[in-house]
Design a protein around this motif. Structure first.
Motif, mmCIF file in Angstrom:
data_model
loop_
_atom_site.group_PDB
_atom_site.id
_atom_site.type_symbol
_atom_site.label_atom_id
_atom_site.label_comp_id
_atom_site.label_asym_id
_atom_site.label_seq_id
_atom_site.Cartn_x
_atom_site.Cartn_y
_atom_site.Cartn_z
ATOM 1 N N TYR A 15 35.987 -25.629 -2.210
ATOM 2 C CA TYR A 15 36.896 -26.193 -2.861
ATOM 3 C C TYR A 15 37.657 -26.494 -4.008
ATOM 4 N N TRP A 16 37.229 -26.058 -4.990
ATOM 5 C CA TRP A 16 37.982 -25.746 -5.807
ATOM 6 C C TRP A 16 39.178 -24.828 -6.460
ATOM 7 N N PHE A 17 38.124 -23.850 -6.041
ATOM 8 C CA PHE A 17 39.159 -22.407 -6.203
ATOM 9 C C PHE A 17 40.445 -23.015 -4.835
ATOM 10 N N LEU A 18 40.272 -23.270 -3.739
ATOM 11 C CA LEU A 18 41.139 -23.074 -2.778
ATOM 12 C C LEU A 18 42.153 -24.446 -3.304
ATOM 13 N N ASN A 19 41.697 -25.074 -3.940
ATOM 14 C CA ASN A 19 42.990 -26.777 -4.658
ATOM 15 C C ASN A 19 43.469 -26.034 -5.664
ATOM 16 N N LYS A 20 42.610 -25.204 -6.672
ATOM 17 C CA LYS A 20 43.070 -24.491 -7.895
ATOM 18 C C LYS A 20 44.035 -22.903 -8.051
ATOM 19 N N PHE A 21 43.912 -22.590 -6.840
ATOM 20 C CA PHE A 21 44.768 -21.127 -6.762
ATOM 21 C C PHE A 21 45.275 -20.847 -5.060
ATOM 22 N N GLU A 22 46.188 -20.551 -5.501
ATOM 23 C CA GLU A 22 46.433 -19.710 -4.100
ATOM 24 C C GLU A 22 46.772 -18.389 -3.637
ATOM 25 N N LEU A 23 46.367 -18.121 -2.243
ATOM 26 C CA LEU A 23 45.281 -16.177 -2.025
ATOM 27 C C LEU A 23 46.821 -15.905 -1.055
ATOM 28 N N GLN A 24 46.519 -14.713 -2.064
ATOM 29 C CA GLN A 24 47.230 -14.165 -1.297
ATOM 30 C C GLN A 24 47.423 -13.888 0.248
ATOM 31 N N ARG A 25 46.323 -13.802 0.422
ATOM 32 C CA ARG A 25 46.309 -13.951 2.433
ATOM 33 C C ARG A 25 45.711 -15.350 2.329
ATOM 34 N N ARG A 26 47.115 -16.466 3.259
ATOM 35 C CA ARG A 26 46.712 -17.821 4.106
ATOM 36 C C ARG A 26 45.287 -17.835 3.911
ATOM 37 N N GLU A 27 45.403 -16.288 5.932
ATOM 38 C CA GLU A 27 44.128 -16.428 6.039
ATOM 39 C C GLU A 27 42.957 -16.253 5.744
ATOM 40 N N ALA A 28 42.627 -15.224 4.655
ATOM 41 C CA ALA A 28 41.255 -15.727 3.312
ATOM 42 C C ALA A 28 41.412 -17.030 3.281
ATOM 43 N N ALA A 29 42.018 -17.847 2.859
ATOM 44 C CA ALA A 29 41.778 -19.287 2.288
ATOM 45 C C ALA A 29 41.259 -20.292 3.827
ATOM 46 N N TRP A 30 41.431 -20.032 4.593
ATOM 47 C CA TRP A 30 41.187 -20.543 6.624
ATOM 48 C C TRP A 30 39.335 -19.966 6.006
ATOM 49 N N LEU A 31 39.287 -18.941 5.735
ATOM 50 C CA LEU A 31 38.246 -17.982 6.002
ATOM 51 C C LEU A 31 37.367 -18.854 5.464
ATOM 52 N N LEU A 32 37.831 -19.154 3.960
ATOM 53 C CA LEU A 32 36.869 -19.920 2.866
ATOM 54 C C LEU A 32 36.619 -21.050 3.279
ATOM 55 N N THR A 33 37.363 -21.342 4.188
ATOM 56 C CA THR A 33 37.544 -23.615 4.484
ATOM 57 C C THR A 33 36.003 -23.493 5.563
ATOM 58 N N TYR A 34 35.949 -21.857 6.467
ATOM 59 C CA TYR A 34 35.319 -21.835 7.105
ATOM 60 C C TYR A 34 33.860 -21.716 6.733
ATOM 61 N N VAL A 35 33.403 -21.032 5.579
ATOM 62 C CA VAL A 35 32.530 -20.622 5.055
ATOM 63 C C VAL A 35 31.686 -22.498 4.367
ATOM 64 N N ALA A 36 32.839 -22.827 3.671
ATOM 65 C CA ALA A 36 32.265 -24.169 3.245
ATOM 66 C C ALA A 36 32.060 -25.000 3.996
ATOM 67 N N SER A 37 32.215 -25.375 5.365
ATOM 68 C CA SER A 37 32.582 -26.282 6.076
ATOM 69 C C SER A 37 31.075 -25.678 7.179
ATOM 70 N N ALA A 39 26.668 -24.780 7.393
ATOM 71 C CA ALA A 39 26.450 -25.027 6.552
ATOM 72 C C ALA A 39 25.242 -23.577 6.205
ATOM 73 N N THR A 40 24.327 -23.384 7.139
ATOM 74 C CA THR A 40 23.543 -21.998 7.710
ATOM 75 C C THR A 40 24.870 -20.852 7.019
ATOM 76 N N LEU A 41 25.583 -20.216 7.176
ATOM 77 C CA LEU A 41 25.945 -19.643 6.169
ATOM 78 C C LEU A 41 26.496 -19.545 5.233
ATOM 79 N N LEU A 42 27.087 -20.804 3.951
ATOM 80 C CA LEU A 42 26.593 -21.264 2.905
ATOM 81 C C LEU A 42 24.935 -20.581 2.649
ATOM 82 N N ASP A 43 24.449 -20.685 2.891
ATOM 83 C CA ASP A 43 22.823 -20.543 2.836
ATOM 84 C C ASP A 43 22.638 -19.072 2.261
ATOM 85 N N HIS A 44 23.658 -18.361 3.068
ATOM 86 C CA HIS A 44 23.519 -16.778 2.766
ATOM 87 C C HIS A 44 24.438 -16.485 2.301
#
Length: 181
Positions: A15-37, A39-44
């Motif tokens: 969340y810090w990264f997404l608030n601080k930087f704009e990504l070259q691909r907007r979809e990549a930001a969505w993907l990182l948001t999905y990863v952050a949300s 819990a199972t994925l975050l563990d890995h």
């Protein structure tokens, strides 16, 4: 680089990264948001400096970076399609995932350093390099010893031919010591 980073720390960093930087691909930001949300994925998830030799990884670049915007790699196959990565993450959320982020100041960012882990393949490569260097050293020692045996044998022959008893005894002692090692 630390040992075990908690899912909460990873989530906060994303969340810090997404608030601080704009990504070259907007979809990549969505993907990182999905990863952050997820819990199972975050563990890995593991944040790494490089993704060399890793079985499953994602590289994401911010607008202030000259690197490729998005790269998803799985089993040595690469794709720049964020949707492909999303479907894989959703279907195989318990597989280890290594994420490399490219942004201005990433090498000096304390936030990134707090979640950064070592690439496990780097350790394996270091171990392999050490083993190869040890093997090379053993081979070099053997070759050197064989070369010394040949030259010493020739010197002993020369001492005999010249009837130089002192030189012969000195070289014979060296020959005996060489054979003992």
């Amino acid at each position: 680089m630390q040992g075990r980073i908690t899912s909460f720390e990873k989530k906060e960093f994303i969340y810090w990264f997404l608030n601080k930087f704009e990504l070259q691909r907007r979809e990549a930001a969505w993907l990182l948001t999905y990863v952050a949300s997820n819990a199972t994925l975050l563990d890995h998830v593991h944040f790494v400096d490089n993704t060399e030799s890793l079985s499953k990884s994602i590289c994401i670049a911010s607008r202030c970076s000259n690197n490729r915007p998005f790269i998803f790699t799985k089993n040595r196959r690469t794709s720049d399609d964020v949707e492909t990565a999303f479907y894989d993450l959703r279907a195989y959320s318990e597989e280890e995932l290594y994420i490399c982020l490219s942004f201005k100041g990433n090498s000096i960012s304390p936030e990134y350093a707090a979640v950064l882990e070592a690439n496990p393949m780097d350790r394996q490569n270091l171990t392999q390099n050490y083993a190869f260097s040890l093997l090379a050293e053993i081979i070099l020692d053997e070759v050197s010893k064989e070369y010394r045996k040949r030259t010493l044998y020739d010197e002993i022959d020369r001492a005999l031919a010249e009837r130089n008893k002192e030189k012969f005894l000195q070289l014979s002692e060296e020959w005996r010591l060489l054979l003992e090692t």
